[in-house]
Design an enzyme around this catalytic site. Sequence first.
Site, PDB file in Angstrom:
ATOM      1  N   ASP A  26       0.863  -1.183   0.000  1.00  0.00           N
ATOM      2  CA  ASP A  26       0.000   0.000   0.000  1.00  0.00           C
ATOM      3  C   ASP A  26       0.894   1.225   0.000  1.00  0.00           C
ATOM      4  OD1 ASP A  26      -2.849   1.139   0.418  1.00  0.00           O
ATOM      5  OD2 ASP A  26      -1.637   2.185   1.916  1.00  0.00           O
ATOM      6  N   GLU A  28       1.028   5.563   0.380  1.00  0.00           N
ATOM      7  CA  GLU A  28       0.391   6.834   0.699  1.00  0.00           C
ATOM      8  C   GLU A  28       1.108   7.902  -0.103  1.00  0.00           C
ATOM      9  OE1 GLU A  28      -2.338   6.965   2.336  1.00  0.00           O
ATOM     10  OE2 GLU A  28      -2.272   4.888   3.012  1.00  0.00           O
ATOM     11  N   HIS A 166      -5.565   4.514   6.649  1.00  0.00           N
ATOM     12  CA  HIS A 166      -4.856   5.333   5.668  1.00  0.00           C
ATOM     13  C   HIS A 166      -3.375   5.476   5.981  1.00  0.00           C
ATOM     14  CE1 HIS A 166      -8.505   6.395   3.505  1.00  0.00           C
ATOM     15  NE2 HIS A 166      -9.073   6.728   4.662  1.00  0.00           N
ATOM     16  N   ASP A 171      -2.818  -0.483   6.377  1.00  0.00           N
ATOM     17  CA  ASP A 171      -3.715  -0.834   5.267  1.00  0.00           C
ATOM     18  C   ASP A 171      -3.248  -2.107   4.556  1.00  0.00           C
ATOM     19  OD1 ASP A 171      -5.020   1.435   5.969  1.00  0.00           O
ATOM     20  OD2 ASP A 171      -4.834   2.443   4.030  1.00  0.00           O
TER      21      ASP A 171
END
Length: 584
Positions: A26, A28, A166, A171
């Site tokens: 994941d 960000e 998040h 995540d």
Amino acid sequence: MTPSAAQASFDDLGTPLSDLTYCVVDLETTGGAETDRITEIGAVKVRAGEVLGEFQTLVNPRTHVPPLIAVLTGITNSMVAGAPTLREVLPAFLAFAQGTVVVAHNAPFDTGFLRRACEALGYPYPRWPVLDTATLARVILLRDEVPNCKLGTLARHFRTTVTPNHRALTDAQATVDVLHGLMERVGNLGVHTLEDLQEFSRQVSPQRRSKRTWAAGLPETAGVYLFVAEQEASPGTAGGEAQRHVLYVGKSKNLRARVRTYFTAAEKRRRMDEMVRLATGVETIPCQTQLEADVLELRLIAAHAPRYNRRSKFPDRLSWVKITTETFPRLSIVTGVRDDGASYFGPFQRRQAAEDVVLAIYDGFPLRQCTARLSATKPVAACALAGMGRCCAPCDGSVGPEEYSALVERVRAALCSDARPAVAAVSARLSRLVGERRYEEAETIRRRLETLGRTARRFHRVSSLAACPEIVAARREGAGWDIHVIRYGRLASTGVAGPHDVPQAVARDTVATAETVRPAPHPLPAAGIEETEQIADWLEQPGVRLMHIEGDWAWPLHAVLDHETLVQHALGGAAAPLPALASA
């Protein structure tokens, strides 16, 4: 045999899910699309349900983190100010994910950032297999189970051990549990390999996908498969038994692999989707060789005329050009060959092609074109074609039976043994048309010559095999030999000599058990035209050895000329090819 080997034998067509290592990742970001906008990378490496390692790092995006993103993710400018840059982080992540299947929620977003990062920093982008849990969830889960396929919604549905917030690692950890939950849901649908799971991310109807288990127990050998539909007998039907209808017949070198494709997105033909929905089962007939499978497919299509086989639409609707046996023979287009002493040329799949050949003969030979039955002793008035020099007028006695018979023999030779007279007969006219720049008319003659040459090749391929009482031929396949017995153009028997067998001994046994075949009227083979052509294709392959032949498998020397050669002969060796002139 080890457990992994046993699993591999069941899922030999793909990679078993239990043998794979997954890197669930994941990212960000700052919300932009540029490479250096990644702010955090989190990943979990997992295999067979066991976590093998975790990867987490903040990334200095070398720009400000927007306030909205900072509120959403909790990642602030001060947190990333001292973090390593993407140039420092990317090599470590690529090493961590090497040799894995990359999994992400909304995978195109994450893999898109990683691809652009590799391109910008000069690293080759790894060819990872990719799974998208969002796409899988949309296909696997029903609307009444989850209102949407957001990661938070799926985490609640599968009761993940962590709650997505998040942040990249959290995540990714939640996505691991979602992946395992989705795998459990599809395990009872015959999904055991990575390839199976990837298919669920494509547009395949649930009805089609649910039938994929039909392929599980099929053999991996060459053969023929039949999709069938069992329908209950209507009231009053004798016996009251269900009626079996063959919907589709196909062939393959690997029956299991081929049948499985009908239940995946690899099969895109609309009529096949309809066929699979109607089918109630699949039947297979293993074959010793690929040629045997090719021939058996043709025979089954001819026998059952399956509604979803395009080839089964009017398979016997062929045309032939016949030289009749009248006192003054003529050309006739017929739909079959009879044992009546006449000469036949063909076959033609389209009547237009047969008409082109007839017109090519009329272009070069003054053969009569009328259909009336003429008498050698009772002359009648000649038609307009005689006045135009297009007919030698046997009707009014201009030529007698002997002179006309000589003309017919030249026509028969042009069709069946030497194409050059047909070309020479139109050479003056073709050259004149080209010289006068009448390209459309010249193109018409060129098309007729091309059809003549193409049909002559087919005619001699088929008739030469049909004239041989027996051919025994072999071709090496792997460590063994495929052996076929062909009689009058029909596949009569098939054998396979293994690496420790004596091919001659296997050939003798194959001949001894071969089907008894009777010849058909010349030039027909004792099989369908397509079957004989399949046999000719195999015999003409490099490496085929003739072990025994009875009869002459041969063509006349000048019977077949390609259309370019025909045109060059007709033009007397003109330098410019006619197709180029015709397009001027």
